[in-house]
Scaffold this motif. Structure first.
Motif, PDB file in Angstrom:
ATOM      1  N   ASP A  66      -0.307 107.148  77.953  1.00  0.00           N
ATOM      2  CA  ASP A  66      -0.914 105.986  78.820  1.00  0.00           C
ATOM      3  C   ASP A  66      -0.140 105.351  79.831  1.00  0.00           C
ATOM      4  OD1 ASP A  66      -0.066 104.493  76.921  1.00  0.00           O
ATOM      5  OD2 ASP A  66      -1.850 103.534  76.502  1.00  0.00           O
ATOM      6  N   THR A  67       1.237 105.282  79.262  1.00  0.00           N
ATOM      7  CA  THR A  67       2.115 104.576  80.278  1.00  0.00           C
ATOM      8  C   THR A  67       2.403 105.380  81.408  1.00  0.00           C
ATOM      9  OG1 THR A  67       3.220 103.341  78.409  1.00  0.00           O
ATOM     10  CG2 THR A  67       4.265 103.545  80.412  1.00  0.00           C
ATOM     11  N   VAL A  68       2.821 106.604  81.216  1.00  0.00           N
ATOM     12  CA  VAL A  68       3.067 107.669  82.329  1.00  0.00           C
ATOM     13  C   VAL A  68       1.935 107.944  83.184  1.00  0.00           C
ATOM     14  CG1 VAL A  68       4.216 109.732  82.993  1.00  0.00           C
ATOM     15  CG2 VAL A  68       5.016 108.465  80.897  1.00  0.00           C
ATOM     16  N   VAL A  69       0.770 108.297  82.631  1.00  0.00           N
ATOM     17  CA  VAL A  69      -0.288 108.589  83.296  1.00  0.00           C
ATOM     18  C   VAL A  69      -0.818 107.343  84.043  1.00  0.00           C
ATOM     19  CG1 VAL A  69      -2.952 108.962  82.867  1.00  0.00           C
ATOM     20  CG2 VAL A  69      -1.162 110.327  81.702  1.00  0.00           C
ATOM     21  N   GLY A  70      -0.677 105.863  83.598  1.00  0.00           N
ATOM     22  CA  GLY A  70      -0.806 105.016  84.266  1.00  0.00           C
ATOM     23  C   GLY A  70      -0.231 104.764  85.511  1.00  0.00           C
ATOM     24  N   TRP A  71       1.062 105.224  85.510  1.00  0.00           N
ATOM     25  CA  TRP A  71       1.911 104.898  86.801  1.00  0.00           C
ATOM     26  C   TRP A  71       1.405 106.181  87.645  1.00  0.00           C
ATOM     27  CZ3 TRP A  71       6.987 105.619  83.128  1.00  0.00           C
ATOM     28  CH2 TRP A  71       7.104 104.440  82.732  1.00  0.00           C
ATOM     29  N   LEU A  72       1.100 107.198  87.323  1.00  0.00           N
ATOM     30  CA  LEU A  72       0.996 108.388  88.276  1.00  0.00           C
ATOM     31  C   LEU A  72      -0.544 107.948  88.799  1.00  0.00           C
ATOM     32  CD1 LEU A  72       1.638 111.153  85.819  1.00  0.00           C
ATOM     33  CD2 LEU A  72       2.810 110.698  87.933  1.00  0.00           C
ATOM     34  N   GLN A  73      -1.450 107.511  88.109  1.00  0.00           N
ATOM     35  CA  GLN A  73      -2.640 107.025  88.571  1.00  0.00           C
ATOM     36  C   GLN A  73      -2.294 106.023  89.543  1.00  0.00           C
ATOM     37  OE1 GLN A  73      -5.112 106.509  85.109  1.00  0.00           O
ATOM     38  NE2 GLN A  73      -5.691 108.479  85.099  1.00  0.00           N
ATOM     39  N   GLN A  74      -1.604 104.810  89.431  1.00  0.00           N
ATOM     40  CA  GLN A  74      -1.592 103.812  90.181  1.00  0.00           C
ATOM     41  C   GLN A  74      -0.811 104.264  91.544  1.00  0.00           C
ATOM     42  OE1 GLN A  74       0.916 101.081  87.761  1.00  0.00           O
ATOM     43  NE2 GLN A  74      -0.879 100.759  86.388  1.00  0.00           N
ATOM     44  N   SER A  75      -0.114 105.564  91.527  1.00  0.00           N
ATOM     45  CA  SER A  75       0.396 106.017  92.564  1.00  0.00           C
ATOM     46  C   SER A  75      -0.680 106.789  93.555  1.00  0.00           C
ATOM     47  CB  SER A  75       1.650 106.981  92.387  1.00  0.00           C
ATOM     48  OG  SER A  75       2.608 106.327  91.421  1.00  0.00           O
ATOM     49  N   GLY A  76      -1.796 106.970  93.047  1.00  0.00           N
ATOM     50  CA  GLY A  76      -2.712 107.571  93.693  1.00  0.00           C
ATOM     51  C   GLY A  76      -2.834 109.104  93.406  1.00  0.00           C
ATOM     52  N   LEU A  77      -2.268 109.385  92.363  1.00  0.00           N
ATOM     53  CA  LEU A  77      -2.189 110.937  91.946  1.00  0.00           C
ATOM     54  C   LEU A  77      -3.437 111.082  90.861  1.00  0.00           C
ATOM     55  CD1 LEU A  77       1.523 111.572  91.637  1.00  0.00           C
ATOM     56  CD2 LEU A  77      -0.062 112.269  93.593  1.00  0.00           C
ATOM     57  N   HIS A  78      -3.823 112.361  90.589  1.00  0.00           N
ATOM     58  CA  HIS A  78      -4.784 112.824  89.699  1.00  0.00           C
ATOM     59  C   HIS A  78      -3.687 113.500  88.590  1.00  0.00           C
ATOM     60  CE1 HIS A  78      -8.388 114.363  87.902  1.00  0.00           C
ATOM     61  NE2 HIS A  78      -7.492 115.325  87.791  1.00  0.00           N
ATOM     62  N   ALA A  79      -3.792 112.904  87.557  1.00  0.00           N
ATOM     63  CA  ALA A  79      -3.041 113.117  86.417  1.00  0.00           C
ATOM     64  C   ALA A  79      -3.767 114.479  85.513  1.00  0.00           C
ATOM     65  CB  ALA A  79      -2.417 112.146  85.360  1.00  0.00           C
ATOM     66  N   ASP A  80      -3.198 115.574  85.202  1.00  0.00           N
ATOM     67  CA  ASP A  80      -3.631 116.482  84.247  1.00  0.00           C
ATOM     68  C   ASP A  80      -3.444 116.266  82.880  1.00  0.00           C
ATOM     69  OD1 ASP A  80      -3.758 118.177  86.473  1.00  0.00           O
ATOM     70  OD2 ASP A  80      -2.455 119.826  85.596  1.00  0.00           O
ATOM     71  N   GLU A  81      -4.041 116.766  81.753  1.00  0.00           N
ATOM     72  CA  GLU A  81      -3.808 116.417  80.539  1.00  0.00           C
ATOM     73  C   GLU A  81      -2.424 116.728  79.970  1.00  0.00           C
ATOM     74  OE1 GLU A  81      -5.208 114.927  77.341  1.00  0.00           O
ATOM     75  OE2 GLU A  81      -6.686 115.187  78.964  1.00  0.00           O
ATOM     76  N   PRO A  82      -1.902 115.730  79.554  1.00  0.00           N
ATOM     77  CA  PRO A  82      -0.215 115.852  79.075  1.00  0.00           C
ATOM     78  C   PRO A  82      -0.194 117.060  78.211  1.00  0.00           C
ATOM     79  CG  PRO A  82      -0.729 113.458  79.074  1.00  0.00           C
ATOM     80  CD  PRO A  82      -2.280 114.280  78.942  1.00  0.00           C
ATOM     81  N   ARG A  83       0.814 117.796  78.335  1.00  0.00           N
ATOM     82  CA  ARG A  83       1.221 118.933  77.583  1.00  0.00           C
ATOM     83  C   ARG A  83       2.387 118.392  76.550  1.00  0.00           C
ATOM     84  NH1 ARG A  83      -0.165 120.318  82.472  1.00  0.00           N
ATOM     85  NH2 ARG A  83      -1.147 122.551  82.654  1.00  0.00           N
ATOM     86  N   ARG A  84       2.297 118.661  75.106  1.00  0.00           N
ATOM     87  CA  ARG A  84       3.277 118.330  74.072  1.00  0.00           C
ATOM     88  C   ARG A  84       4.024 119.494  73.644  1.00  0.00           C
ATOM     89  NH1 ARG A  84       2.834 113.683  71.170  1.00  0.00           N
ATOM     90  NH2 ARG A  84       3.236 114.803  69.220  1.00  0.00           N
ATOM     91  N   ILE A  85       5.284 119.524  73.607  1.00  0.00           N
ATOM     92  CA  ILE A  85       6.048 120.583  73.167  1.00  0.00           C
ATOM     93  C   ILE A  85       6.700 119.909  71.679  1.00  0.00           C
ATOM     94  CG2 ILE A  85       7.713 122.363  73.804  1.00  0.00           C
ATOM     95  CD1 ILE A  85       7.236 121.783  76.458  1.00  0.00           C
ATOM     96  N   GLU A  86       6.386 120.397  70.503  1.00  0.00           N
ATOM     97  CA  GLU A  86       6.816 119.979  69.426  1.00  0.00           C
ATOM     98  C   GLU A  86       8.589 120.551  69.228  1.00  0.00           C
ATOM     99  OE1 GLU A  86       5.345 117.741  67.425  1.00  0.00           O
ATOM    100  OE2 GLU A  86       3.401 117.969  68.344  1.00  0.00           O
ATOM    101  N   PRO A  87       9.171 119.687  68.447  1.00  0.00           N
ATOM    102  CA  PRO A  87      10.629 120.552  68.107  1.00  0.00           C
ATOM    103  C   PRO A  87      10.522 121.701  67.179  1.00  0.00           C
ATOM    104  CG  PRO A  87      10.120 118.179  67.014  1.00  0.00           C
ATOM    105  CD  PRO A  87       9.115 118.692  67.817  1.00  0.00           C
ATOM    106  N   PRO A  88      11.546 122.071  66.990  1.00  0.00           N
ATOM    107  CA  PRO A  88      11.410 123.522  66.297  1.00  0.00           C
ATOM    108  C   PRO A  88      11.127 123.166  64.594  1.00  0.00           C
ATOM    109  CG  PRO A  88      13.705 123.247  66.951  1.00  0.00           C
ATOM    110  CD  PRO A  88      12.836 121.821  67.318  1.00  0.00           C
TER     111      PRO A  88
END
Ligand SMILES: C[S@@+](CC[C@H](N)C(=O)[O-])C[C@H]1O[C@@H](n2cnc3c(N)ncnc32)[C@H](O)[C@@H]1O
Length: 358
Positions: free
Chosen positions: A283-305
């Motif tokens: 929500d922090t990063v998506v908040g920054w992106l939205q405040q900059s006027g961008l449309h954010a996709d659903e975040p993608r998570r990559i788990e460690p091995p």
């Protein structure tokens, strides 16, 4: 002020009391320039840690300041929205910026930030030639890179800016042998750029412009289909500002890709690897992106091995991809659509609409 939501009289009095004290007003004026830790404020204001903590507690209780904890560090920031934020904003804007105490505080803030940045730069200068090895602390690079390529596959790009390019790995991945892409790699570390230059030459990636510069004031004109900020934000004292700068450089319809860690508790990355932030919440990063006027996709998570499975949750380094796009229609398409609409309206259109133009 008419369009600002009002606060109760009680809240207003509490806020004015909280900021109506010399040190607390100075703290508020400093936080106006971005989040800070207690130790930052101690260094800037030259007051003891318990005193600063007490002032921050009062400001937090009055709803003026927000605290978020990240491992052993706590960050403090001004509340961003609502009537209290508006009230505080007016108070700061009213104060004379040439006031000697406030101006001196800002000078000290710049000094403290420069010292922190210098520590990080020393670290990068020291590890420049073995950085790719350091990256193996998290999910394997090939897995992360495959996810990046897949995430970007839905749309072509002709220009790329890699902010904090490091060894130039993202440029190798995203440019490869393509000659039709204009690419700039930016980094403030001369040593890292040296390694990037050698790597790109070795990989026969041609035509990349490597520039020394800061992500907060990139020496670059806007006009990129894709801006990438890969494993850089966690080193920064003001990541939101870097995101804002990255967004400013996008073309209409362009995309911004941020790759960084999800929140974790690996404190040694601060002490040994110059990290300032232990990952970021979605929500922090998506908040920054939205405040900059961008449309954010659903975040993608990559788990460690798999071999990281025995570790506690906060010891696992999860890489997250945040991809956001400017949803403005690129000028050429918009112009064409407008022309076409005008022709249709005047009855002079032909059927020859280029495929994929709209
Ligand atoms: C962890 S490396 C990542 C490099 C590259 N993006 C990658 O993932 O391989 C972080 C890079 O950010 C650069 N950097 C850190 N702070 C910066 C700033 N304020 N402006 C420009 N570059 C910065 C460092 O010099 C370093 O090369």
């Amino acid at each position: 002020m008419a369009d600002i939501a009002t606060a109760s009289a009680r809240t207003t009095i509490d806020v004015l009391r909280a900021i109506g004290e010399d040190t607390r007003f100075r703290i508020v004026a400093l936080l106006h320039h971005g989040e800070l830790t207690v130790s930052d404020l101690t260094d800037i204001l030259g007051q003891s840690q318990p005193r600063i903590s007490r002032h921050l507690k009062l400001l937090t209780e009055a709803g003026v300041v927000e605290k978020h904890r990240e491992g052993a560090w706590a960050f403090f920031d001004l509340v961003a929205h609502g009537p209290v934020a508006a009230m505080v904003g007016v108070a700061i804007a009213t104060a004379d910026p040439d006031d000697p105490v406030l101006a001196n505080d800002l000078d000290r803030l710049a000094l403290v930030r420069n010292q922190r940045a210098a520590t990080a730069q020393e670290y990068f200068a020291a590890i420049a030639d073995r950085w790719d090895e350091e990256r193996s602390l998290h999910a394997p690079d090939d897995v992360v890179e495959a996810a990046i390529v897949a995430a970007l596959a839905d749309r072509p790009y002709r220009s790329v800016l890699d902010m904090g390019t490091g060894t130039g790995r993202m440029l190798q991945l995203l440019i490869g042998d393509r000659l039709d892409v204009r690419a700039i790699g930016l980094d403030n570390s001369h040593s890292m750029l040296g390694v990037a230059r050698a790597n790109l030459e070795r990989a026969e990636v041609h035509g990349v412009d490597l520039r020394q510069g800061d992500v907060y004031s990139p020496p670059v004109e806007p006009g990129f289909d894709l801006v990438v900020v890969h494993q850089v934000l966690h080193f920064l004292h003001d990541p939101a500002r870097a995101v804002h700068e990255a967004r400013r450089l996008l073309n209409p319809g362009g995309r911004l890709l941020i790759v960084d860690f999800a929140p974790h508790g690996l404190e040694f990355l601060r002490t040994d690897h110059a990290h300032r932030r232990l990952g970021f919440r979605d929500d922090t990063v998506v908040g920054w992106l939205q405040q900059s006027g961008l449309h954010a996709d659903e975040p993608r998570r990559i788990e460690p091995p798999d071999d990281a499975r025995g570790l506690h949750d906060d010891e696992r380094l999860v890489v997250t991809l945040w991809l956001a796009r400017d949803i403005e229609v690129p000028a050429t398409t918009a112009d064409f659509a407008a022309e076409l609409a005008a022709e249709v309206a005047s009855g002079s259109t032909s059927d020859a609409v280029p495929e994929g133009a709209l």
